[in-house]
Enzyme design. Structure first.
Site, short mmCIF file in Angstrom:
data_model
loop_
_atom_site.label_atom_id
_atom_site.label_comp_id
_atom_site.label_asym_id
_atom_site.label_seq_id
_atom_site.Cartn_x
_atom_site.Cartn_y
_atom_site.Cartn_z
N LYS A 158 -11.00 -2.29 -3.49
CA LYS A 158 -11.96 -1.18 -3.57
C LYS A 158 -11.31 0.05 -4.17
CE LYS A 158 -13.65 -1.94 1.06
NZ LYS A 158 -12.40 -2.15 1.77
N LYS A 162 0.82 -1.22 0.00
CA LYS A 162 0.00 0.00 0.00
C LYS A 162 0.85 1.26 0.00
CE LYS A 162 -4.31 -1.73 0.96
NZ LYS A 162 -5.40 -2.21 1.65
N LYS A 170 -4.37 -8.16 -6.54
CA LYS A 170 -5.64 -8.37 -5.83
C LYS A 170 -6.71 -7.38 -6.31
CE LYS A 170 -6.53 -6.75 -1.72
NZ LYS A 170 -7.09 -6.49 -0.39
#
Ligand code: AQP
Length: 341
Positions: A203, A116, A200
């Protein structure tokens, strides 16, 4: 070792619209576990959401929308406790104790932070780095024993076990915090991005075309699967034939997750089929399963006061379990506590 009541805790961040990954990897499992012999506690983890920037004007409704997704998928507030994390301050309080138990070296091994934060680690929030310690607090605040999650969260549940063990050991409180088990089940524990089968589905991924949102209509779902990246080969005769074909494997996994079939059964049914046959069948199945959920989500979102009421009542019930455990953790830590409440 203390015997802990079988209790499930899990959560989802209101960091954008729910995806098919959240549904198959998490929410569907939450509903399955509600039907078993567990106390079930499900949380919209808004404190986790703000580890990356969230517009305050959108966060409130995003929180309601995740709650609506839980309810529409079958979470029943008379059977499960459903609440949003920031309404129970004990989460943040226990997280601080755990920040002082967890080691920097442990955090440095967390692959999700690396993914991230990317190349921008220096500019990431301190909260994003400390996220796993808050997640450990979420779980251990309820002495939860089972944590249904997608594959991507396995490392964080393992860290939670390490934090529990170190706290119990350092404070000579053997058995106080349990060793929670990650429950990673089903054929779609890691749903991948539709445009890149090595990443992956998220959202907050860059393009809307890379994910199926739980609120997408039939046309969007059909279009996204039609444009999903694949290879030119038809579906193989056996699962082995999906090796090194991440995009093909992902679509088979999604079909299995939605249909309730195993991946083997899907391959047997579609052996030799081309994408012109499989993709429309997958889109039809996704619409069949998601349309009733998304209709119910929009009905619920028209009654925000009702969602807020459910989350408020859930927070009261959650706090009734959490506060005594936090109080014990404070006593074990040796904090002076002389206020009369
Ligand atoms: N692609 C996925 N496949 C299977 N399970 C998934 N989960 C998330 N994506 C997939 C599971 O959903 C639960 C809630 O996750 P979260 O929203 O708290 O955090 P996340 O894993 O970081 O989810 P996203 O969608 O990737 O959010 P953003 O983009 O905002 O960071 C977890 O059990 C997770 O495993």
């Amino acid at each position: 070792m203390t015997n802990h009541t079988p209790r499930v805790f899990s959560g989802i961040k209101p960091s954008g619209g729910l995806t098919l990954g959240n549904y198959l990897g998490a929410i569907k499992r939450f509903v399955d576990m509600q039907a078993q012999d567990f106390e079930t506690i499900y949380c919209v983890v808004d404190l986790h959401a703000i580890t990356v920037w969230q517009d305050p004007k959108e966060l409130t409704d995003a929180t309601r929308e995740v709650a609506a997704g839980f309810l529409a998928s079958g979470i029943d507030p008379s059977q499960s406790i459903l609440f949003n994390q920031s309404q129970v301050p004990a989460h943040a309080e226990l997280a601080w104790l755990f920040n002082c138990v967890a080691r920097v070296g442990w955090m440095n091994r967390m692959t999700q932070f690396k993914d991230k934060a990317g190349k921008n680690a220096e500019q990431s929030s301190l909260g994003l780095y400390a996220y796993p310690s808050l997640m450990a607090a979420d779980i251990l605040l309820y002495h939860a024993t089972h944590v249904p999650v997608g594959e991507d969260q396995k490392q964080h549940v393992e860290l939670t076990r390490d934090i529990a063990a170190k706290f119990n050991h350092d404070f000579k409180a053997e058995g106080f915090f349990p060793q929670p088990e990650p429950i990673i089940e089903g054929p779609a524990t890691r749903v991948m991005n539709l445009r890149d089968g090595t990443k992956k589905m998220s959202k907050s991924g860059e393009s809307d075309m890379e994910r199926i949102n739980m609120t997408d209509d039939a046309d969007k779902i059909a279009k996204k699967f039609k444009k999903a990246k694949t290879d030119p080969e038809p579906l193989p005769e056996t699962l082995d034939g999906l090796k090194d074909r991440p995009e093909a494997k992902n679509l088979v996994d999604i079909y299995a997750g939605l249909s309730g079939l195993t991946n083997e059964q899907v391959i047997t049914e579609y052996a030799g089929a081309g994408w012109g046959k499989f993709k429309p069948a997958l889109a039809d199945l996704a619409v069949e399963k998601l349309a009733p959920i998304s209709e119910e989500m929009s009905r619920l979102m028209n009654d925000k006061a009702e969602i807020d009421r459910i989350l408020g009542e859930g927070a009261d019930k959650a706090e009734a379990i959490a506060q005594p455990i936090l109080d014990q953790a404070y006593d074990i830590t040796g904090f002076l506590r002389s206020r009369t409440r």
